[in-house]
Design an enzyme around this catalytic site. Structure first.
Site, PDB file in Angstrom:
ATOM      1  CB  SER A 155       0.180  -1.203   1.834  1.00 40.48           C
ATOM      2  OG  SER A 155       1.003  -1.492   0.753  1.00 40.48           O
ATOM      3  CG  ASP A 179      -3.616   1.852  -4.590  1.00 36.13           C
ATOM      4  OD1 ASP A 179      -2.654   1.484  -5.274  1.00 36.13           O
ATOM      5  OD2 ASP A 179      -3.827   1.441  -3.427  1.00 36.13           O
ATOM      6  CG  HIS A 190      -0.338   2.023  -2.433  1.00 37.37           C
ATOM      7  ND1 HIS A 190      -1.415   1.248  -2.063  1.00 37.37           N
ATOM      8  CD2 HIS A 190       0.698   1.616  -1.655  1.00 37.37           C
ATOM      9  CE1 HIS A 190      -1.042   0.405  -1.114  1.00 37.37           C
ATOM     10  NE2 HIS A 190       0.233   0.616  -0.838  1.00 37.37           N
TER      11      HIS A 190
END
Lengths: 372, 203
Positions: free
Chosen positions: A148, A314, A347
């Protein structure tokens, strides 16, 4: 395993020059390490945390008392083996766990920075990390790993300090924040700033805390970390400790109760102004723009072995965004590998128990280590 | 299609490739061929593979591998990215074999392509006598569950190359494990060889 260490880096004479043009110095960086740095200093792995992560990657968090956020992945005998590698995990600048950030004291005034803290970027965070690596005497990191926002820091390392990175694993990330990403961050920031307890950022001085704003921000973000499928499987339309709906605005549904819980427990460990600063840094992240519109240009000097990972469900940093990165690495003829892990966990997958993901990382790291 | 990948097949491929070449193996499986070529020819290899378990095996061998599909993902490679591309026993499983072949000679100087030959006499005889789709050691799937979409004969392959911008440079005999300069189409090859393997390039 080390305790949390706080070091002073840069200085008022030799400050950190930020992308916004301002300077800060000295700065503090709080970090943890695990394992032992070998004599040739060639086994160091830098772990870059995500938006609300911190340096407690593989040790108990001092506030929540929970295991480190990647303790499933990192430890003795684990996929990232601390018997073999030396792990360094610093809190980013702008953060709120001991590194220089808006809730720390401004050495110039002796008061808390608050909104006087300069707007920092992902590149600024990486510049501060580089100072730490220099201080530890490490010339080349064996690997830089992060998911991320952590993945953005990994990419920035490859772009800014190509000679210092032997291998890299950017996970579930992007080379430039999309409109959807920015929109979600703006929603979070507005929730914080709409809370009257935020007091234009001076809540600590006025002994208040924007609990409601920050928890709504967290709730919105948390939805974006999950997938429709995982929400459906976890909660469906199940009711929370009741048999029928109550025609009220209490948490009738389990999913409402879950999100409220996520929001309220978050405020104990995170600072509202930090949330503003770090989301802003992510929004400004655009490696392509930074390099005259060419992502190829951004990575032209790196020779690192890279492994890019994405997750099928995601939608925050989808596979397509990660493939923009692998495509660029391919075009540069780099040793790049890419895996899209099949999972319903959205995610958040990179923080969960995903054995195939862990095996992928371990195989890559151990085989790449032999190429040193 | 690992059934085909014997050490002798690997050796023929190895003999086609100069030391130190840049290579992509499309449908590289567990990376055995790239590993073999790395050890024998010191190549700089990359893999493309669709199956995650096999990708993990590649990574553990230290092979750079992209999860991807020959039909979709070759467009991501610039022209002449490699010296050689290799496509062993995968052509028949692609959706668009003609486009895949054209991509191979675009992304690399030369390409090595092998495939099961449906002109082989045993396959012809099987269809003639039994009237059923062939199932053998090399073609072990029943017609209703096969991943293979586009079977061809050696003659079909040669005709396709002729109709496109592809030049056949060498042919390999995987029975005798020999390599010959390609001159003209041979009816004998089409009849007696269980599989075809060719070195091709852009005309």
């Amino acid at each position: 395993m080390s305790e949390n260490v706080i070091v002073e880096l840069a200085s008022s004479e030799n400050p950190l020059v930020l992308d916004c043009g301002k300077t800060i110095g000295p700065i503090k960086t709080a970090y943890t390490t695990y394992g032992k740095l070998n004599d040739s200093k060639s086994n160091a792995i830098l772990i870059c945390h995500a938006l609300t992560g911190d340096q407690y990657v593989a040790s108990e968090h001092p506030i929540t008392k929970k295991n480190g956020w990647w303790s499933l992945l990192i430890g003795p005998g684990k996929s990232i083996d601390t018997d073999k590698y030396f792990i360094i995990c610093p809190n980013v600048i702008g953060g709120c766990m001991g590194s220089t950030g808006p809730n720390e004291e401004n050495p110039q005034t002796g008061k808390e920075y608050g909104l006087d803290f300069p707007v920092v970027t992902i590149a600024d965070m990486v510049k501060a990390q580089k100072l730490l690596i220099d201080k530890l005497g490490i010339k080349k990191l064996f690997s830089v790993i992060g998911g991320s926002m952590g993945g953005m820091l990994v990419l920035q390392w490859l772009s800014k300090y190509p000679a210092c990175v032997f291998s890299a694993i950017p996970i579930a990330t992007t080379s430039s924040h999309s409109a959807q990403n920015i929109a979600l961050n703006e929603l979070a920031r507005q929730a914080i700033m709409a809370d009257p307890e935020w007091k234009s950022g001076n809540y600590n001085e006025q002994n208040t805390k924007p609990i409601k704003g920050l928890s709504v921000a967290r709730m919105a973000a948390h939805i974006s970390y999950l997938s429709e499928q995982s929400l459906h499987e976890k909660f469906g339309r199940n009711l929370q400790n009741k048999n029928k709906i109550e025609f009220s605005f209490d948490a009738d549904f389990q999913v409402e109760s879950y999100l409220r819980h996520q929001g309220f427990k978050f405020v104990d460990r995170f600072d509202a102004n930090s949330y503003l600063y770090i989301t802003r840094a992510m929004d400004y992240f655009d490696l392509k723009m930074e390099n005259n519109g060419s992502l190829i240009e951004a990575f032209k000097d790196t020779e690192a072995h890279t492994l890019c990972v994405s997750f099928t469900s995601d939608w925050l940093y989808p596979t397509s965004e990660n493939k923009v990165i692998t495509k660029t690495f391919n075009a540069l003829g780099l040793n790049v590998s890419f895996v899209e892990i099949d999972t319903d966990n959205g995610h958040d997958s990179f923080l969960l128990n995903e054995p195939e993901f862990f095996d992928t990382i371990q195989g890559f790291l151990d085989a790449t280590y032999k190429k040193l | 299609m690992s059934l085909f990948n014997t050490d002798k097949d690997f050796n023929v491929i190895s003999n086609l490739i100069p030391s130190g070449s840049n290579i992509i193996d499309i449908g590289c499986g567990d990376g055995s061929l790239l590993d073999y070529l790395d050890k024998n020819k010191n190549i700089n290899g990359r893999g493309l593979e669709i199956d995650q378990d096999k990708i993990r095996e590649c990574l553990a061998k230290g092979i750079s591998v992209m999860q991807g599909d020959a039909d979709i993902d070759l467009v991501d490679y610039p022209d002449k990215s490699f010296d050689y591309s290799i496509l062993t026993y995968t052509l028949q499983a692609t959706k668009k074999p003609k486009e895949v072949l054209e991509e191979l000679v675009r992304i690399s100087d030369k390409a090595i392509v092998s495939f099961p030959n449906f002109g082989y006499w045993k396959i012809r005889l099987n269809l003639l006598l039994n009237g059923t789709m062939p199932v053998s050691n090399n073609l072990s799937y029943s017609w209703y569950e096969t991943p293979n979409l586009h079977f061809c004969t050696i003659t079909d392959f040669i005709e396709l190359c002729g109709a496109t911008n592809i030049k056949i440079e060498k042919k390999c005999n995987l029975k005798k494990y020999s390599i010959q300069e390609y001159t003209k189409k041979s009816k004998f090859d089409n009849f007696f060889l269980e599989s075809g393997m060719f070195l091709i390039s852009k005309k």
